[in-house]
Enzyme design. Structure first.
Site, PDB file in Angstrom:
ATOM      1  N   CYS A  69       0.576  -1.584   0.024  1.00 46.67           N
ATOM      2  CA  CYS A  69       0.240   0.201  -0.269  1.00 46.67           C
ATOM      3  C   CYS A  69       1.081   0.787   0.101  1.00 46.67           C
ATOM      4  CB  CYS A  69      -0.948   0.032   1.007  1.00 46.67           C
ATOM      5  SG  CYS A  69      -2.481  -1.256   1.749  1.00 46.67           S
ATOM      6  N   HIS A 122      -1.999   5.490   1.503  1.00 45.83           N
ATOM      7  CA  HIS A 122      -2.311   4.994   3.478  1.00 45.83           C
ATOM      8  C   HIS A 122      -3.148   5.104   4.223  1.00 45.83           C
ATOM      9  CE1 HIS A 122      -1.014   0.891   5.132  1.00 45.83           C
ATOM     10  NE2 HIS A 122      -0.402   2.116   5.783  1.00 45.83           N
TER      11      HIS A 122
HETATM   12 CA    CA Z   1      -2.396  -2.279  -0.662  1.00 52.74          CA
END
Ligand code: CA
Length: 427
Positions: A69, A122
């Site tokens: 991520c 994120h």
């Molecule tokens: Ca991810």
């Protein structure tokens, strides 16, 4: 007269360039292209994503730039490769890029209203979703933003921890763990149901708005824990009918140590029953995600803005579902490094494009499609010609980094090579 005609021509083309397309950017979390029926999956049915694919250009060779991520999202939003900025962790790219504009910020700077629903930069899943915080967000990227808190692994229902639970005594746990919860209640119990509802609300609100919008809708499924309302599990039960990738004796013998993924059937202590349940749980999460995508697309249609809105669907990276007995992300193999990518531009013919593209290309491509000023500093390429001619190419290889594996990956178009540079140390 000549001057007038020049003026008219100029304003005509300017008018075309400044078409004021809206941008609807839908991003899933940890979604491998192999789980979508429009990419050939025969078990997991994704009618809403398939419908979008049938209306747009579906890319078969799209790659993320970081296989988890944080770096992937910081990269495509900032316009730089992860190792160029050093944004290799679970952080906002802002300290590294200073006052340079992110993707949505560039749109804001040129008359767009930019909004985020849930996870674009994120956010920890499940922890950050349970707390409903901003995660590694970048406030300068948005005019408005919404977080969508959800119960995640704590959702009431039938749960089982699949990972490191050989005797079955481990309770359902949080964290980055393979857990399946067949949840009670409806879609709105969970973060993604709430995110879809918020996106629907915003699309209704934007109906009367003069400004064009850049709306990012981030869903957190099928990221672990695999949690969805019960009905989404039905097609995949009993789990024993799930088919695992073929087990090949000596499969790892020719894979360098750095290429063995951090999650394997062995170190996760998942027997065949648990592996099959992991696949079924993942697919149920994908089916739930697909239903939320459908709600957002229906709302866009109803808003009357489908005809001047570019829709993008993708994921931050892929996921292993037992290939080579690997699970989850981080690996640099296709299942993990490649992403589903669909770009639907009103008026353009649907197509399948096999040219190599990177998520990094979205920022310059959408800027060009919407007539925004070009920025030479961006490291992605403008792939908009592929939307008219799918055979158009901008690169012969795609580049992806897996920071924690200290390796670089470069997939070449006409070869099978995976080039790993060992002992790479980011600055
Ligand atoms: Ca991810």
């Amino acid at each position: 007269m000549k001057r007038l005609s020049f003026f008219l021509t100029f304003t005509f083309f300017q008018g075309l360039a400044a078409k004021d397309y809206n941008v609807l950017f839908i991003i899933s979390d940890d979604l491998t292209y192999t789980a979508l029926s429009c990419y050939g999956n025969k078990v997991c049915n994704t009618p809403n994503i398939d419908k979008l694919a049938a209306e747009g250009v579906r890319f078969t060779q799209a790659f993320c730039q970081g296989t988890y991520c944080g770096p992937s999202r910081a990269s495509f939003m900032s316009g730089y490769y992860p190792h160029a900025t050093g944004a290799l962790g679970y952080k906002s790219p802002r300290p590294q890029i200073g006052d340079r504009s992110t993707w949505s910020q560039h749109f804001r700077n040129h008359g767009y209203h930019a909004a985020r629903v849930s996870k674009i930069y994120h956010m920890g899943v499940p922890g950050g979703i349970e707390s409903g915080g901003d995660g590694a967000d970048d406030p300068l990227s948005w005019d408005e933003k919404y977080n969508c808190k959800g119960p995640e692994w704590r959702a009431p229902g039938d749960g089982e921890t699949l990972q490191k639970n050989p005797d079955g005594k481990r309770p359902v746990v949080g964290g980055n763990t393979f857990v399946v919860v067949e949840a009670d209640g409806d879609d709105l119990v969970h973060s993604d149901g709430k995110a879809a509802a918020k996106a629907v609300e915003l699309l209704e609100k934007y109906q009367g708005m003069k400004k064009p919008f850049w709306l990012g809708v981030g869903f957190v499924r099928p990221h672990v824990p695999f949690v969805a309302p019960r009905k989404y599990y039905n097609p995949f039960k009993p789990y024993s009918k799930m088919v695992l990738p073929k087990k090949v004796p000596g499969n790892w013998d020719d894979i360098p140590q750095a290429g063995i993924n951090y999650c394997t059937s062995e170190n996760m202590q998942m027997d065949i029953r648990k592996q099959k349940k992991a696949v079924g749980g993942y697919y149920a999460s994908v089916a739930y995600l697909d239903a939320q995508v459908g709600k957002v697309m229906d709302a866009l249609e109803k808003s009357g803005k489908r005809d001047n809105t570019i829709v993008i669907f993708t994921s931050d990276h892929g996921f292993h579902l037992g290939e080579h007995d690997f699970w989850a992300k981080v690996s640099l193999r296709d299942e993990s490094a490649k992403v589903p990518l669909i770009i639907s531009v009103p008026g353009k013919k649907p197509a399948v494009c096999d040219s190599f593209v990177e998520l990094l290309d979205l920022y310059p491509t959408l800027s060009n499609l919407c007539g925004l000023p070009k920025q030479d500093r961006l490291q992605g390429k403008d792939i908009s010609p592929m939307l008219d001619d799918p055979s158009y190419e901008v690169r012969q290889e795609a580049f992806c980094v897996a920071p924690m594996r200290t390796g670089f990956y470069s997939k070449k178009k006409n070869g099978r090579s995976c080039n790993m540079v060992k002992n790479y140390q980011p600055n």
